[in-house]
Design a protein around this motif. Structure first.
Motif, PDB file in Angstrom:
ATOM      1  N   ALA A   1       0.836  -1.201   0.000  1.00 55.79           N
ATOM      2  CA  ALA A   1       0.000   0.000   0.000  1.00 55.79           C
ATOM      3  C   ALA A   1       0.869   1.249   0.000  1.00 55.79           C
ATOM      4  CB  ALA A   1      -0.931  -0.009   1.210  1.00 55.79           C
ATOM      5  N   ARG A   2       1.930   1.229   0.775  1.00 54.14           N
ATOM      6  CA  ARG A   2       2.835   2.379   0.814  1.00 54.14           C
ATOM      7  C   ARG A   2       3.418   2.671  -0.561  1.00 54.14           C
ATOM      8  NH1 ARG A   2       8.095   2.448   0.876  1.00 54.14           N
ATOM      9  NH2 ARG A   2       8.197   0.204   1.273  1.00 54.14           N
ATOM     10  N   ARG A   3       3.789   1.649  -1.298  1.00 54.59           N
ATOM     11  CA  ARG A   3       4.384   1.836  -2.624  1.00 54.59           C
ATOM     12  C   ARG A   3       3.358   2.315  -3.648  1.00 54.59           C
ATOM     13  NH1 ARG A   3       7.337  -3.889  -3.030  1.00 54.59           N
ATOM     14  NH2 ARG A   3       7.917  -3.164  -5.128  1.00 54.59           N
ATOM     15  N   ILE A   4       2.138   1.781  -3.569  1.00 55.15           N
ATOM     16  CA  ILE A   4       1.089   2.224  -4.493  1.00 55.15           C
ATOM     17  C   ILE A   4       0.735   3.683  -4.236  1.00 55.15           C
ATOM     18  CG2 ILE A   4      -1.324   1.935  -5.174  1.00 55.15           C
ATOM     19  CD1 ILE A   4      -1.029  -1.045  -4.526  1.00 55.15           C
ATOM     20  N   PHE A   5       0.529   4.026  -2.956  1.00 56.62           N
ATOM     21  CA  PHE A   5       0.124   5.390  -2.640  1.00 56.62           C
ATOM     22  C   PHE A   5       1.256   6.383  -2.857  1.00 56.62           C
ATOM     23  CE2 PHE A   5      -3.152   3.262   0.146  1.00 56.62           C
ATOM     24  CZ  PHE A   5      -4.194   3.574  -0.703  1.00 56.62           C
ATOM     25  N   GLY A   6       2.490   5.908  -2.833  1.00 55.50           N
ATOM     26  CA  GLY A   6       3.609   6.785  -3.171  1.00 55.50           C
ATOM     27  C   GLY A   6       3.503   7.259  -4.615  1.00 55.50           C
ATOM     28  N   VAL A   7       3.128   6.355  -5.518  1.00 54.04           N
ATOM     29  CA  VAL A   7       2.936   6.720  -6.928  1.00 54.04           C
ATOM     30  C   VAL A   7       1.730   7.642  -7.081  1.00 54.04           C
ATOM     31  CG1 VAL A   7       2.435   5.809  -9.235  1.00 54.04           C
ATOM     32  CG2 VAL A   7       3.998   4.574  -7.720  1.00 54.04           C
ATOM     33  N   ILE A   8       0.644   7.312  -6.405  1.00 53.15           N
ATOM     34  CA  ILE A   8      -0.565   8.128  -6.508  1.00 53.15           C
ATOM     35  C   ILE A   8      -0.303   9.548  -6.014  1.00 53.15           C
ATOM     36  CG2 ILE A   8      -2.919   8.406  -5.652  1.00 53.15           C
ATOM     37  CD1 ILE A   8      -2.605   6.175  -7.696  1.00 53.15           C
ATOM     38  N   LYS A   9       0.410   9.669  -4.916  1.00 51.77           N
ATOM     39  CA  LYS A   9       0.629  10.979  -4.293  1.00 51.77           C
ATOM     40  C   LYS A   9       1.441  11.896  -5.191  1.00 51.77           C
ATOM     41  CE  LYS A   9       1.726  12.831   0.270  1.00 51.77           C
ATOM     42  NZ  LYS A   9       2.164  12.479   1.647  1.00 51.77           N
ATOM     43  N   THR A  10       2.388  11.342  -5.923  1.00 52.53           N
ATOM     44  CA  THR A  10       3.271  12.173  -6.744  1.00 52.53           C
ATOM     45  C   THR A  10       2.760  12.360  -8.166  1.00 52.53           C
ATOM     46  OG1 THR A  10       4.576  10.197  -7.307  1.00 52.53           O
ATOM     47  CG2 THR A  10       5.318  11.534  -5.432  1.00 52.53           C
ATOM     48  N   GLN A  11       2.083  11.342  -8.744  1.00 55.01           N
ATOM     49  CA  GLN A  11       1.704  11.414 -10.153  1.00 55.01           C
ATOM     50  C   GLN A  11       0.198  11.549 -10.384  1.00 55.01           C
ATOM     51  OE1 GLN A  11       4.628   7.918 -11.494  1.00 55.01           O
ATOM     52  NE2 GLN A  11       3.884   9.090 -13.245  1.00 55.01           N
TER      53      GLN A  11
END
Length: 462
Positions: free
Chosen positions: A104-114
């Motif tokens: 979840a941390r890795r998925i939301f990292g992408v969502i937050k930036t892109q």
């Protein structure tokens, strides 16, 4: 000139239209994939057309994650690439994830930036089983300001819903739920907030009264619903109602007065129970569509005939009248008499003999006699008003017909035009389940008729 020789802007527009899903009004990944493989020129145009990459699929389930780290990494890389190609466009997101804390941390990292939430235009949640991870990555300053549509296929009170309920704006319009569990939580947060702000609502069932209804413009309920659930609500903004009415336990569960729908434009009633139509007041009704249930068209005819005979029945559409089951001549005559201003009539016929018999006797001859009170008066009203307004007649076949049957129907069309001479009827069309269609217009028929008339030479001089 080949298509590749077209100006770049025109070719881009053609490819954009070809890659769109016309039903969903968004890019189709399958169509896009086919077009990308045609040639390098098309591929370059498609890759640089941001609008074609706005449909984002976040599909990462347990199968993808546990024991298949490489597959998860590839999916995450593909997500990053699609978001990069979408540029700054608003996004349509399909979310189906079942992840642990680390993923979840890795998925939301992408969502937050892109792909921050204020760029999400629509969201369809098939599964969001990551419990309470969201607040750790997105505080409330991350808002769904541009979210216009939300579809929930699996209801979970955590996940996206609390943040959406707190941060959606006036852009939000469509709330679509397919999970029946939602119907039992309509009055709880955040569903109550979503329903309060949505103007177009699609629900699996309606278990009770909605908290507020004055803002609702479109309401579709899949499961059967009692008519009394609409009593006491403000339907002043409702323009479309698609409903399946449920038979009440007794007549005491029916309304005592008409339920007002002052702006209702389209009414579609599924199922064979049509009596609630007699308790609906819709002075601006344009389109009325009636569909039968599972008990057969004979039961539907009996129910419709009983409904039309009810003294409080007032529905009179002015646009299109559509009956999705074979209708008997008497019932058709009564229904037409109640709809003298309708401009388009769509009927379903079961076979050539019974279908043509009903159309001939009611529409062509206007001479259907029945042993009922005021039967002749009904037909007089129909003859004087209805046929003078009708412009389009659609005949939908419930069975596949052979070529001979289809030719016979086409041969009957001129008979209808002849019988309705002097009216506004301009188009007759027959449709079959396999997609075949036969259509004839009055102008085409008149031109063909004029060519067939024998030519007479002018009288000579004496």
């Amino acid at each position: 000139m080949g298509i590749s020789m077209l100006p770049a802007e025109l070719l881009q527009q053609i490819l954009r239209d070809a890659a769109l899903d016309s039903d969903a009004q968004r890019p189709s990944p399958s169509a896009r994939r086919v077009l990308l493989a045609v040639c390098f020129q098309w591929r370059d145009i498609l890759l640089n057309t941001q609008e074609l990459w706005t449909f984002i699929r976040v599909v990462l389930t347990k199968t993808d994650i546990f024991g298949q780290e490489l597959r998860f990494q590839n999916g995450l890389s593909r997500l990053k690439l699609d978001l990069q190609r979408a540029g700054s466009q608003l996004l349509d997101v399909y979310w189906n994830t079942e992840v642990d804390w680390d993923h979840a941390r890795r998925i939301f990292g992408v969502i937050k930036t892109q792909a921050p939430f204020d760029r999400w235009r629509s969201l369809e949640i098939a599964s969001d089983r990551w419990e309470g991870y969201l607040p750790f990555y997105f505080p409330e300053d991350h808002r769904f300001d541009n979210l216009a549509s939300l579809k929930i296929c699996q209801y979970r009170p955590n996940g996206f819903l609390p943040l959406i309920g707190k941060t959606i704006s006036s852009s939000f319009r469509v709330f679509h739920a397919t999970d029946s569990a939602i119907s039992y939580n309509l009055l709880t947060f955040p569903l109550s907030t979503l329903l309060f702000k949505a103007t177009d609502i699609l629900l699996p069932e309606l278990t009770g009264h909605l908290q507020t209804t004055a803002h609702i413009q479109q309401l579709i309920v899949e499961a059967s619903t009692y008519i009394i659930q609409f009593i006491g609500c403000d339907w002043s903004s409702l323009s479309l109602l698609d409903i399946n009415f449920k038979v009440p336990p007794s007549s005491r569960n029916l309304p005592q007065t008409l339920i007002p729908f002052p702006r209702l434009h389209t009414l579609s009633v599924r199922g064979g129970y049509l009596q609630p139509l007699a308790y609906i007041s819709a002075p601006q009704l344009a389109h009325l569509r009636l569909s039968r249930g599972n008990k057969g068209f004979r039961r539907a005819n009996q129910n419709l005939n009983h409904t039309l005979s009810h003294p409080s029945y007032t529905l009179s559409p002015v646009g299109k009248l559509q009956v999705d089951f074979p209708i008997e001549p008497l019932v058709l005559a009564r229904l037409i008499a109640q709809s003298p201003a309708v401009e388009s009539l769509a009927l379903v016929v079961d076979d050539l003999h019974s279908g043509w018999d009903a159309i001939r006797r009611v529409i062509c001859e206007c001479k259907y006699e029945a042993d009922v009170a005021a039967g002749s008066q009904i037909l007089d009203v129909m003859h004087l008003h209805f046929m003078r307004r009708l412009k389009t007649l659609e005949i939908h076949m419930s069975q596949h017909g052979d070529i001979e049957t289809r030719d016979t129907w086409f041969a009957h069309m001129p008979e209808i035009f002849e019988a309705t001479h002097g009216t506004q009827l301009e188009t007759i069309a027959c449709y079959w389940p396999d997609g075949a269609m036969r259509r004839l217009t009055r102008s085409t028929w008149s031109d063909a008729l004029a060519k067939e008339e024998p030519k007479t030479s002018p009288p000579g001089r004496i």
